[in-house]
Design a protein around this motif. Sequence first.
Motif, PDB file in Angstrom:
ATOM      1  N   GLN A  38       0.959  -1.358   0.074  1.00 40.96           N
ATOM      2  CA  GLN A  38      -0.009   0.065   0.137  1.00 40.96           C
ATOM      3  C   GLN A  38       0.751   1.155   0.149  1.00 40.96           C
ATOM      4  OE1 GLN A  38      -2.479  -0.323   3.261  1.00 40.96           O
ATOM      5  NE2 GLN A  38      -3.812  -1.764   2.389  1.00 40.96           N
ATOM      6  N   THR A  39       1.926   1.250   0.946  1.00 40.75           N
ATOM      7  CA  THR A  39       2.916   2.377   0.848  1.00 40.75           C
ATOM      8  C   THR A  39       3.536   2.516  -0.489  1.00 40.75           C
ATOM      9  OG1 THR A  39       3.296   1.842   3.242  1.00 40.75           O
ATOM     10  CG2 THR A  39       4.873   3.204   1.861  1.00 40.75           C
ATOM     11  N   LEU A  40       3.924   1.476  -1.045  1.00 41.26           N
ATOM     12  CA  LEU A  40       4.480   1.489  -2.413  1.00 41.26           C
ATOM     13  C   LEU A  40       3.604   2.053  -3.472  1.00 41.26           C
ATOM     14  CD1 LEU A  40       6.772  -1.494  -2.434  1.00 41.26           C
ATOM     15  CD2 LEU A  40       7.904   0.776  -2.415  1.00 41.26           C
ATOM     16  N   ASP A  41       2.174   1.625  -3.431  1.00 36.95           N
ATOM     17  CA  ASP A  41       1.275   2.185  -4.298  1.00 36.95           C
ATOM     18  C   ASP A  41       1.006   3.605  -4.119  1.00 36.95           C
ATOM     19  OD1 ASP A  41       0.703  -0.217  -5.336  1.00 36.95           O
ATOM     20  OD2 ASP A  41      -0.821  -0.789  -4.169  1.00 36.95           O
ATOM     21  N   GLY A  42       1.055   4.130  -2.836  1.00 35.25           N
ATOM     22  CA  GLY A  42       0.886   5.544  -2.940  1.00 35.25           C
ATOM     23  C   GLY A  42       2.073   6.208  -3.401  1.00 35.25           C
ATOM     24  N   ILE A  43       3.279   5.617  -3.222  1.00 33.69           N
ATOM     25  CA  ILE A  43       4.603   6.544  -3.717  1.00 33.69           C
ATOM     26  C   ILE A  43       4.424   6.490  -5.154  1.00 33.69           C
ATOM     27  CG2 ILE A  43       7.016   6.199  -4.033  1.00 33.69           C
ATOM     28  CD1 ILE A  43       6.962   5.233  -1.062  1.00 33.69           C
ATOM     29  N   THR A  44       3.995   5.507  -5.691  1.00 30.91           N
ATOM     30  CA  THR A  44       3.999   5.172  -7.372  1.00 30.91           C
ATOM     31  C   THR A  44       3.018   6.381  -7.775  1.00 30.91           C
ATOM     32  OG1 THR A  44       4.458   3.011  -7.241  1.00 30.91           O
ATOM     33  CG2 THR A  44       3.428   3.619  -8.974  1.00 30.91           C
ATOM     34  N   GLU A  51       5.044  13.207 -12.420  1.00 27.76           N
ATOM     35  CA  GLU A  51       5.500  13.396 -14.065  1.00 27.76           C
ATOM     36  C   GLU A  51       4.473  13.793 -14.845  1.00 27.76           C
ATOM     37  OE1 GLU A  51       6.176   8.989 -14.469  1.00 27.76           O
ATOM     38  OE2 GLU A  51       7.925   9.086 -13.783  1.00 27.76           O
ATOM     39  N   SER A  52       3.164  13.886 -14.580  1.00 22.89           N
ATOM     40  CA  SER A  52       2.015  14.325 -15.461  1.00 22.89           C
ATOM     41  C   SER A  52       2.411  15.893 -15.323  1.00 22.89           C
ATOM     42  CB  SER A  52       0.716  13.840 -14.890  1.00 22.89           C
ATOM     43  OG  SER A  52       0.640  12.383 -15.050  1.00 22.89           O
ATOM     44  N   GLU A  53       2.442  16.421 -14.124  1.00 22.42           N
ATOM     45  CA  GLU A  53       2.588  17.735 -13.871  1.00 22.42           C
ATOM     46  C   GLU A  53       3.830  18.401 -14.590  1.00 22.42           C
ATOM     47  OE1 GLU A  53       2.454  18.573  -9.592  1.00 22.42           O
ATOM     48  OE2 GLU A  53       0.218  17.858  -9.488  1.00 22.42           O
ATOM     49  N   MET A  54       4.891  17.681 -14.418  1.00 24.77           N
ATOM     50  CA  MET A  54       6.074  18.212 -14.981  1.00 24.77           C
ATOM     51  C   MET A  54       5.909  18.048 -16.575  1.00 24.77           C
ATOM     52  SD  MET A  54       8.171  18.851 -12.877  1.00 24.77           S
ATOM     53  CE  MET A  54       9.680  19.157 -13.650  1.00 24.77           C
ATOM     54  N   ALA A  55       5.361  17.252 -17.139  1.00 25.94           N
ATOM     55  CA  ALA A  55       5.085  17.096 -18.660  1.00 25.94           C
ATOM     56  C   ALA A  55       4.065  18.242 -18.933  1.00 25.94           C
ATOM     57  CB  ALA A  55       4.294  15.729 -19.023  1.00 25.94           C
ATOM     58  N   ALA A  56       3.267  18.493 -18.207  1.00 25.44           N
ATOM     59  CA  ALA A  56       2.365  19.770 -18.435  1.00 25.44           C
ATOM     60  C   ALA A  56       3.083  21.020 -18.331  1.00 25.44           C
ATOM     61  CB  ALA A  56       1.009  19.913 -17.496  1.00 25.44           C
ATOM     62  N   LEU A  57       3.906  21.330 -17.403  1.00 22.35           N
ATOM     63  CA  LEU A  57       4.786  22.345 -17.378  1.00 22.35           C
ATOM     64  C   LEU A  57       5.514  22.457 -18.507  1.00 22.35           C
ATOM     65  CD1 LEU A  57       5.433  22.478 -13.417  1.00 22.35           C
ATOM     66  CD2 LEU A  57       4.037  24.160 -14.561  1.00 22.35           C
TER      67      LEU A  57
END
Length: 64
Positions: A38-44, A51-57
């Motif tokens: 669950q912790t790893l899923d949250g981090i992912t 990554e999506s926000e960086m691509a949009a920027l």
Amino acid sequence: MSEDQFTRLFKYMQERFDKIDSELETKATTEQVDKIYQTLDGITDRLNTQESEMAALLVQDREA
């Protein structure tokens, strides 16, 4: 089976069970493993969002 053989067998089996119990105590429980997943899923999820926000920027920066 004589009493001496039975006693030796009993002691041997007791030692084996003690070793197995000792090993089991050091292993993670299913609940602990689930919590790790669950912790790893949250981090992912957070990394995917970042990554999506960086691509949009980057797209916005190129258009400007």
